[in-house]
Design a protein around this motif. Sequence first.
Motif, PDB file in Angstrom:
ATOM      1  N   ASP A  52     -52.597  12.922 -34.758  1.00 49.03           N
ATOM      2  CA  ASP A  52     -51.943  12.818 -33.447  1.00 49.03           C
ATOM      3  C   ASP A  52     -52.894  12.440 -32.316  1.00 49.03           C
ATOM      4  OD1 ASP A  52     -49.590  13.587 -34.683  1.00 49.03           O
ATOM      5  OD2 ASP A  52     -49.830  15.705 -34.176  1.00 49.03           O
ATOM      6  N   TYR A  53     -54.074  13.023 -32.318  1.00 53.76           N
ATOM      7  CA  TYR A  53     -54.979  12.815 -31.189  1.00 53.76           C
ATOM      8  C   TYR A  53     -55.889  11.602 -31.361  1.00 53.76           C
ATOM      9  CZ  TYR A  53     -53.640  17.416 -29.397  1.00 53.76           C
ATOM     10  OH  TYR A  53     -52.941  18.479 -28.894  1.00 53.76           O
ATOM     11  N   LEU A  54     -56.646  11.577 -32.457  1.00 53.82           N
ATOM     12  CA  LEU A  54     -57.669  10.550 -32.623  1.00 53.82           C
ATOM     13  C   LEU A  54     -57.126   9.120 -32.518  1.00 53.82           C
ATOM     14  CD1 LEU A  54     -60.732  10.708 -33.013  1.00 53.82           C
ATOM     15  CD2 LEU A  54     -60.350  10.444 -35.470  1.00 53.82           C
ATOM     16  N   PRO A  55     -55.957   8.801 -33.125  1.00 57.16           N
ATOM     17  CA  PRO A  55     -55.456   7.418 -33.016  1.00 57.16           C
ATOM     18  C   PRO A  55     -55.114   6.983 -31.595  1.00 57.16           C
ATOM     19  CG  PRO A  55     -54.441   8.528 -34.882  1.00 57.16           C
ATOM     20  CD  PRO A  55     -55.166   9.577 -34.094  1.00 57.16           C
ATOM     21  N   ARG A  56     -54.983   7.921 -30.674  1.00 59.05           N
ATOM     22  CA  ARG A  56     -54.735   7.533 -29.279  1.00 59.05           C
ATOM     23  C   ARG A  56     -55.876   6.709 -28.711  1.00 59.05           C
ATOM     24  NH1 ARG A  56     -52.470  13.178 -26.597  1.00 59.05           N
ATOM     25  NH2 ARG A  56     -50.630  13.401 -27.918  1.00 59.05           N
ATOM     26  N   LEU A  57     -57.066   6.842 -29.334  1.00 63.75           N
ATOM     27  CA  LEU A  57     -58.215   6.090 -28.850  1.00 63.75           C
ATOM     28  C   LEU A  57     -58.102   4.600 -29.153  1.00 63.75           C
ATOM     29  CD1 LEU A  57     -61.051   8.639 -29.707  1.00 63.75           C
ATOM     30  CD2 LEU A  57     -60.093   8.108 -27.455  1.00 63.75           C
ATOM     31  N   MET A  58     -57.096   4.213 -29.946  1.00 63.90           N
ATOM     32  CA  MET A  58     -56.820   2.783 -30.115  1.00 63.90           C
ATOM     33  C   MET A  58     -56.569   2.116 -28.775  1.00 63.90           C
ATOM     34  SD  MET A  58     -54.402   2.265 -33.478  1.00 63.90           S
ATOM     35  CE  MET A  58     -53.055   3.238 -32.827  1.00 63.90           C
ATOM     36  N   ALA A  59     -56.029   2.886 -27.839  1.00 61.77           N
ATOM     37  CA  ALA A  59     -55.707   2.341 -26.519  1.00 61.77           C
ATOM     38  C   ALA A  59     -56.948   1.847 -25.800  1.00 61.77           C
ATOM     39  CB  ALA A  59     -54.991   3.393 -25.674  1.00 61.77           C
ATOM     40  N   CYS A  60     -58.097   2.478 -26.062  1.00 55.39           N
ATOM     41  CA  CYS A  60     -59.335   2.030 -25.420  1.00 55.39           C
ATOM     42  C   CYS A  60     -59.641   0.582 -25.778  1.00 55.39           C
ATOM     43  CB  CYS A  60     -60.502   2.927 -25.835  1.00 55.39           C
ATOM     44  SG  CYS A  60     -60.412   4.610 -25.183  1.00 55.39           S
ATOM     45  N   VAL A 103     -56.196  12.741 -10.960  1.00 56.74           N
ATOM     46  CA  VAL A 103     -56.607  11.446 -11.502  1.00 56.74           C
ATOM     47  C   VAL A 103     -55.711  10.383 -10.866  1.00 56.74           C
ATOM     48  CG1 VAL A 103     -56.934  10.052 -13.570  1.00 56.74           C
ATOM     49  CG2 VAL A 103     -57.257  12.533 -13.684  1.00 56.74           C
ATOM     50  N   ASP A 104     -56.319   9.428 -10.181  1.00 52.57           N
ATOM     51  CA  ASP A 104     -55.524   8.409  -9.493  1.00 52.57           C
ATOM     52  C   ASP A 104     -54.758   7.529 -10.475  1.00 52.57           C
ATOM     53  OD1 ASP A 104     -56.225   9.256  -6.960  1.00 52.57           O
ATOM     54  OD2 ASP A 104     -57.963   7.909  -6.824  1.00 52.57           O
ATOM     55  N   ARG A 105     -55.424   7.090 -11.539  1.00 51.50           N
ATOM     56  CA  ARG A 105     -54.750   6.320 -12.594  1.00 51.50           C
ATOM     57  C   ARG A 105     -55.044   6.984 -13.927  1.00 51.50           C
ATOM     58  NH1 ARG A 105     -55.116  -0.022 -12.765  1.00 51.50           N
ATOM     59  NH2 ARG A 105     -57.328   0.397 -13.051  1.00 51.50           N
ATOM     60  N   LEU A 106     -54.016   7.618 -14.477  1.00 47.30           N
ATOM     61  CA  LEU A 106     -54.183   8.359 -15.724  1.00 47.30           C
ATOM     62  C   LEU A 106     -53.554   7.579 -16.871  1.00 47.30           C
ATOM     63  CD1 LEU A 106     -55.103  10.992 -17.092  1.00 47.30           C
ATOM     64  CD2 LEU A 106     -52.821  11.910 -16.639  1.00 47.30           C
ATOM     65  N   LEU A 107     -54.360   7.219 -17.856  1.00 45.90           N
ATOM     66  CA  LEU A 107     -53.864   6.509 -19.034  1.00 45.90           C
ATOM     67  C   LEU A 107     -53.447   7.552 -20.061  1.00 45.90           C
ATOM     68  CD1 LEU A 107     -55.933   4.577 -17.535  1.00 45.90           C
ATOM     69  CD2 LEU A 107     -56.138   3.407 -19.709  1.00 45.90           C
ATOM     70  N   VAL A 108     -52.199   7.475 -20.519  1.00 44.16           N
ATOM     71  CA  VAL A 108     -51.659   8.460 -21.460  1.00 44.16           C
ATOM     72  C   VAL A 108     -51.134   7.721 -22.687  1.00 44.16           C
ATOM     73  CG1 VAL A 108     -50.075  10.397 -21.782  1.00 44.16           C
ATOM     74  CG2 VAL A 108     -51.013   9.921 -19.507  1.00 44.16           C
ATOM     75  N   PRO A 109     -51.969   7.523 -23.707  1.00 47.68           N
ATOM     76  CA  PRO A 109     -51.524   6.804 -24.904  1.00 47.68           C
ATOM     77  C   PRO A 109     -50.437   7.562 -25.649  1.00 47.68           C
ATOM     78  CG  PRO A 109     -53.921   6.964 -24.820  1.00 47.68           C
ATOM     79  CD  PRO A 109     -53.384   7.894 -23.783  1.00 47.68           C
ATOM     80  N   SER A 110     -49.520   6.821 -26.248  1.00 47.54           N
ATOM     81  CA  SER A 110     -48.465   7.432 -27.057  1.00 47.54           C
ATOM     82  C   SER A 110     -49.038   8.032 -28.331  1.00 47.54           C
ATOM     83  CB  SER A 110     -47.415   6.386 -27.435  1.00 47.54           C
ATOM     84  OG  SER A 110     -46.791   5.861 -26.284  1.00 47.54           O
ATOM     85  N   VAL A 111     -48.365   9.056 -28.841  1.00 47.90           N
ATOM     86  CA  VAL A 111     -48.711   9.620 -30.136  1.00 47.90           C
ATOM     87  C   VAL A 111     -48.272   8.634 -31.218  1.00 47.90           C
ATOM     88  CG1 VAL A 111     -48.283  11.537 -31.721  1.00 47.90           C
ATOM     89  CG2 VAL A 111     -48.476  11.969 -29.268  1.00 47.90           C
ATOM     90  N   ALA A 112     -49.122   8.424 -32.207  1.00 45.18           N
ATOM     91  CA  ALA A 112     -48.850   7.418 -33.245  1.00 45.18           C
ATOM     92  C   ALA A 112     -48.226   8.021 -34.494  1.00 45.18           C
ATOM     93  CB  ALA A 112     -50.132   6.680 -33.608  1.00 45.18           C
ATOM     94  N   THR A 113     -47.570   9.174 -34.338  1.00 49.05           N
ATOM     95  CA  THR A 113     -46.883   9.798 -35.471  1.00 49.05           C
ATOM     96  C   THR A 113     -45.449  10.107 -35.089  1.00 49.05           C
ATOM     97  OG1 THR A 113     -47.647  11.986 -34.762  1.00 49.05           O
ATOM     98  CG2 THR A 113     -48.954  10.870 -36.448  1.00 49.05           C
ATOM     99  N   ARG A 114     -44.610  10.184 -36.111  1.00 52.29           N
ATOM    100  CA  ARG A 114     -43.220  10.594 -35.928  1.00 52.29           C
ATOM    101  C   ARG A 114     -42.844  11.477 -37.107  1.00 52.29           C
ATOM    102  NH1 ARG A 114     -38.489   9.197 -33.311  1.00 52.29           N
ATOM    103  NH2 ARG A 114     -36.576   9.366 -34.531  1.00 52.29           N
ATOM    104  N   LEU A 115     -42.537  12.737 -36.810  1.00 55.30           N
ATOM    105  CA  LEU A 115     -42.182  13.698 -37.854  1.00 55.30           C
ATOM    106  C   LEU A 115     -43.265  13.760 -38.929  1.00 55.30           C
ATOM    107  CD1 LEU A 115     -38.379  12.871 -38.214  1.00 55.30           C
ATOM    108  CD2 LEU A 115     -39.423  14.719 -36.888  1.00 55.30           C
ATOM    109  N   THR A 116     -44.509  13.843 -38.514  1.00 57.08           N
ATOM    110  CA  THR A 116     -45.722  13.932 -39.340  1.00 57.08           C
ATOM    111  C   THR A 116     -46.059  12.650 -40.105  1.00 57.08           C
ATOM    112  OG1 THR A 116     -44.734  14.792 -41.405  1.00 57.08           O
ATOM    113  CG2 THR A 116     -45.259  16.414 -39.684  1.00 57.08           C
ATOM    114  N   ILE A 117     -45.337  11.566 -39.867  1.00 60.35           N
ATOM    115  CA  ILE A 117     -45.624  10.291 -40.524  1.00 60.35           C
ATOM    116  C   ILE A 117     -46.413   9.407 -39.559  1.00 60.35           C
ATOM    117  CG2 ILE A 117     -44.675   8.263 -41.662  1.00 60.35           C
ATOM    118  CD1 ILE A 117     -44.157  10.912 -43.131  1.00 60.35           C
TER     119      ILE A 117
END
Length: 199
Positions: A52-60, A103-117
């Motif tokens: 859930d967390y680590l793949p959010r760094l794809m947004a970087c 934070v003036d501009r906060l980037l909030v990446p989506s979670v890359a899982t759905r129902l643990t998939i």
Amino acid sequence: RCSRDWSSDVCSSDLPVGKHHLASHHPPASGSTLPEALLLGGGPNYYHWIADYLPRLMACEALGYTGPILVGRNLSTVQIETIARVGIDAARLVPLPDAPVRVDRLLVPSVATRLTIMHPAAIEWLRGKVLVRPAASIWRRVYVSRGKATQRRIVNEPDLIRALLSHGFELAELETMTFDQQVELFGSASIVVGPHGAG
């Protein structure tokens, strides 16, 4: 998806945390304002961290973002190792204080899982970042023990281990291994046996 224009107040009490402090990092002062940041967060559960967390760094990479990354204040050593493994400099990590920080501009990446998939793109991204295939074509048989866990342990595990060892399996206790060691182990495994859980 990732929002680039959400002005927000965030603090560590909004996020689950792990066990070990980021000793070399200092949270921003209470009431301070960051011009821009990406919210990663972080919780103590190994599976949810990886899925859930680590793949959010794809947004970087997708956004070309090189600024600060807001994380839970108590990330574990393994969590910090995984962040480095995907190419993020630890100097960019900003542990959240208990009090809100604007934070003036906060980037909030989506979670890359759905129902643990996990989304296939997240899986491929993680594989590309962390997986190292063994040079030799020697595939290992691995049994992942939960003997030191507080739940979901196998009652007759000593009997099971003896049976598996007789079939060429090796015992792995993941809590004693670094993230790099775990990657090397599973990257060279042909069969993995273990009870439900993240090791």
